[in-house]
Design a protein around this motif. Sequence first.
Motif, mmCIF file in Angstrom:
data_model
loop_
_atom_site.group_PDB
_atom_site.id
_atom_site.type_symbol
_atom_site.label_atom_id
_atom_site.label_comp_id
_atom_site.label_asym_id
_atom_site.label_seq_id
_atom_site.Cartn_x
_atom_site.Cartn_y
_atom_site.Cartn_z
ATOM 1 N N TRP A 142 5.858 1.174 3.701
ATOM 2 C CA TRP A 142 5.686 2.554 4.143
ATOM 3 C C TRP A 142 4.239 2.795 4.531
ATOM 4 C CZ3 TRP A 142 4.730 7.304 0.677
ATOM 5 C CH2 TRP A 142 4.794 8.474 1.449
ATOM 6 N N ASP A 143 4.037 3.473 5.670
ATOM 7 C CA ASP A 143 2.682 3.746 6.148
ATOM 8 C C ASP A 143 2.002 4.883 5.392
ATOM 9 O OD1 ASP A 143 4.014 5.997 7.116
ATOM 10 O OD2 ASP A 143 4.134 5.224 9.161
ATOM 11 N N LYS A 144 2.744 5.543 4.489
ATOM 12 C CA LYS A 144 2.246 6.641 3.638
ATOM 13 C C LYS A 144 1.823 7.866 4.426
ATOM 14 C CE LYS A 144 0.955 3.690 -0.234
ATOM 15 N NZ LYS A 144 -0.063 3.337 -1.243
ATOM 16 N N GLN A 145 2.281 7.958 5.657
ATOM 17 C CA GLN A 145 2.066 9.183 6.418
ATOM 18 C C GLN A 145 3.059 10.236 5.934
ATOM 19 O OE1 GLN A 145 1.481 9.173 10.703
ATOM 20 N NE2 GLN A 145 1.316 6.941 10.678
ATOM 21 N N THR A 146 2.557 11.388 5.537
ATOM 22 C CA THR A 146 3.422 12.433 5.003
ATOM 23 C C THR A 146 3.727 13.473 6.075
ATOM 24 O OG1 THR A 146 1.480 13.588 4.121
ATOM 25 C CG2 THR A 146 2.668 12.120 2.630
ATOM 26 N N ASN A 147 4.198 12.969 7.211
ATOM 27 C CA ASN A 147 4.612 13.854 8.300
ATOM 28 C C ASN A 147 5.734 13.162 9.067
ATOM 29 O OD1 ASN A 147 3.364 12.013 10.238
ATOM 30 N ND2 ASN A 147 1.413 12.886 9.593
ATOM 31 N N GLN A 153 5.800 11.837 11.816
ATOM 32 C CA GLN A 153 5.418 10.685 12.623
ATOM 33 C C GLN A 153 5.511 9.380 11.830
ATOM 34 O OE1 GLN A 153 3.779 13.829 13.125
ATOM 35 N NE2 GLN A 153 5.244 13.767 14.809
ATOM 36 N N SER A 154 5.760 9.500 10.526
ATOM 37 C CA SER A 154 5.905 8.301 9.709
ATOM 38 C C SER A 154 7.111 7.488 10.169
ATOM 39 C CB SER A 154 6.073 8.686 8.232
ATOM 40 O OG SER A 154 6.405 7.548 7.455
ATOM 41 N N LYS A 155 7.003 6.173 10.047
ATOM 42 C CA LYS A 155 8.111 5.283 10.410
ATOM 43 C C LYS A 155 8.996 4.959 9.211
ATOM 44 C CE LYS A 155 5.618 3.132 14.254
ATOM 45 N NZ LYS A 155 5.099 1.863 14.830
ATOM 46 N N ASP A 188 10.352 11.778 0.874
ATOM 47 C CA ASP A 188 9.011 12.147 0.406
ATOM 48 C C ASP A 188 8.918 13.668 0.352
ATOM 49 O OD1 ASP A 188 5.982 11.572 0.011
ATOM 50 O OD2 ASP A 188 6.048 13.002 1.673
ATOM 51 N N ILE A 247 6.836 15.503 3.183
ATOM 52 C CA ILE A 247 7.521 15.556 4.478
ATOM 53 C C ILE A 247 8.686 16.538 4.403
ATOM 54 C CG2 ILE A 247 8.850 14.245 6.166
ATOM 55 C CD1 ILE A 247 7.332 11.734 5.283
ATOM 56 N N PRO A 287 11.205 7.540 3.314
ATOM 57 C CA PRO A 287 10.841 6.280 2.678
ATOM 58 C C PRO A 287 11.602 6.087 1.373
ATOM 59 C CG PRO A 287 9.104 7.899 2.398
ATOM 60 C CD PRO A 287 10.080 8.495 3.355
#
Length: 901
Positions: A102-107, A109-111, A214, A217, A233
């Motif tokens: 997980w890229d840990k992007q909390t939006n 746009q996360s994959k 998450d 998100i 995620p």
Amino acid sequence: MMNHKKLTAAVLSIVTAASSMCAAAAPIHAADADTAVEQQFCAPISEIVQDSGLDVDYARALQYSLYFYDANMCGDTVDQDTRLSWRGNCHTYDAHVPMIPWDKQTNKQSKGGTNLSAAFMEKYKDVLDPDGDGTIDVAGGFHDAGDHVEFGMPENYSAATLGWDYYEFRDVFKKLEQDDHMETILRHFNDYLMKCTFLDDDGKVVAHCYQVGDGNIDHAIWNSPEVDTMPRPAFFLTADKPQIDYAVSACAALAINYLNFKDTDEEYAAKSLKYAKALWDFTNDSIEKIGDSTKLLSDNADGPGAFYGSTKWEDDYCWASAWMYLATGDEKSFDYAVKIFDYYAPSGWCYCWNDMWSGAGVMWAAINQEHPDLDLVQKIRDAQGKNQYVFKDFWDDDCVGKCLKTWKQLETKGGFAYLNQWGSCRYNTAMQMICLVYDKYKNNGKPSEWSEWAKKQMDYVLGVNDVKYKENSKQTVLAGRNGTHGPRAFIVGYNDNAVKNPHHRAASGLLMAEDPREQKHILWGALAGGPDGSDGHSDSTNDWVENEVTIDYNACLPGASAGLYAIYGTPEMAVTPNFPPEDEKRVYGGGAGGEGGGSGYWIEACGVDKPNLNGDGSGTTQVSFKVLTGESKPSKNISVRYFFNIKEMAKGIDGLGEVRELYDQAFTEDGEGANGVLTGPFKYDNTADTYYVEITWDGYVVANSGKKYQFDLGMYYGDTWDPTNDWSYDGLKIGKSEDFFAVDDPPETRTDHICVYDNGVLVGGIEPDGSTPAPKEDAKTTTTTKPKTTTTTKTTTATKTTSVIAGPTTVTTTASGETNGAVKVTKAGDANCDGQVDMSDVVLIMQSLANPNKYGIGGSDKKCLTEQGSANADVDTKVKGVTSNDALTIQEFLLGKVKSL
């Protein structure tokens, strides 16, 4: 000229974003419509169902309490498992979590991905991904609350507690014919726990998924789960990071599941026990390997964050040890547990997902009583080096016996045992459950002061109370209808006085929690958060404290209701027949010509008149709308048509100079694939002088997404524009430009003259010739033919193609505040007065327009626009005062399209 949408997309996505589940800003009310509409209200519960009519009915409470779980089911088997027509399969893409870290992007746009390392996933890919498609299947389970994350600790607790309810009071469930429903719910829970436990060929746990989704998100979105597309995620525990509170609490749930099904479905029960044993062995191996330390505890930062912070694992272990003994008969289940059992802990906080001591205590007491040869008391003394005077029995006042005395001290003036503001009814019903299990074992099923106290508490929950009503008219249209205080039941749908506006996305049918309208569905059986410490309560959708609903809040309610029915049930107490009702008699929702609250599609919109200020009769109509539906599976091929009349136009359709997209929130936030494509005008043959423009989404679920689409229609010169004879203008709420960007209170209202189509078939609204959607079963025969050719030109940007018939023009909005002409500009464009001109100035300008009470001059936010900032922001010389043109001009300056400000 630069495309307006391209320049402002980033900033508009901020100010029009879906309202957070925890948003608390005061609503901003849009301008009143020209014609007042009489407020309609949903039918009372007594007109929807034929229940027993009793104020206190434990059979009805038990029956209804199960239906909340139908509302919170997740995965690809919801269609077959739920008993609610408005819920369907959702988050089916959880079956294909990509095998990437997980890229840990909390939006959005996360994959997505997992918290596992690439090396771990590669090593165990045959276990994690047996079909070899490069993804992991963790679909299923239950949404945590009104949100859609699946958090491990409350999910495991709920699975175990519901199983405990059934284990203790199965006879009541069967007598009231609620056993089949409960077993469906238990299977949905425990099937998921088994799916999330990945075993190798030797039956050893390789990994266990304890969370999907998450919170950061998820909590930024308010819509139904069936249309969710957010990244989710997945979080796993492994031997290197065992987090045994997750593992052993899942073990307990599966052990209880074995006990509940061993006599009716041996194969299923055996599978449950297999997984319970695997998780039990994994837990004990981890303890032996790592030792008794905090390294065994879950890492709250790895998944739950601040939403669910587990503080210990010992209580979960002792709770599971009791159930593993009952499931296997193996005394070794207690070998390690006796070393850590805290006999002083009950009542602890209260039986809940983060404190299992009361539950563990009462089960150890029952086991010790039923199996005296175990002599668990002496085993604890020996293991912990205590003498015989420390405590004599689990039932005594050193252990379980002090629970009732502790809880009685918590009572409010109204008699409600209040522990904490977060889920006060949750804790209260958990106390009831402990009391009733106490009497079942300690008092041979006869009522004592424990059961009497539980009865008093449940009666309060069912409405035998006098509650202060705290909700106000900005929060709900129902505020004040029943005075300022009175009886209130805290089980949704229980009676006419019950809570009506739980904090729940799917049931609300609303697109933001701050919408004060009545909800679209009845969330039958949901236990609301509960009253405060002064017997007050706010029944409003946006109250995520007192009106929150969660799977762990409801977990003890079925058991407590069943336990009370076993002791105090009367022949008059009865389940409600023909439940849940097919028609909930809701006034909100449904397509034109359909039943309120039923299926179908409809539009909520508002508009702004933009007459040319030179008085030549030209002008435009700007429209902002959202698509809604009552369908549990919204279509991915929706289009919307806005109809207008050209009778006043001297040049006919050739006089139309403006068909232009202003803002596409779906595309701005979700990117390619979410495009709303504007085309037209097209001739409507069934009514003279009538045309329409159409916005189409291909392969994207826009209905119930909460995404706004905004466009401009008319001309800025050269002909006459009079929208009052336009079919779709009729009934359109007309307000101000800033209404388009309101984020706290929805300015849009329902209009049936803007129509919705599914693959060209009319499914919502009324066409100019009076056509309405056909009955659902005949919908395929009402196809409206779409013109094959159009007269449009294409304006293409680097990010999206928009069909228009004229070049873009600047959109002018009303200034959020007039500045004193004497204020001199210190730096042109520096709206926030920080000495620089950058995107933060653009953001502040748009915030001040969208939410002037907070960000305008004199607003409540400490970073609101000042008079100096307003003077600096007014860079567009064509219009006096701060408008969106100023934000546009600053962005053009930052892009080098304008040389100076």
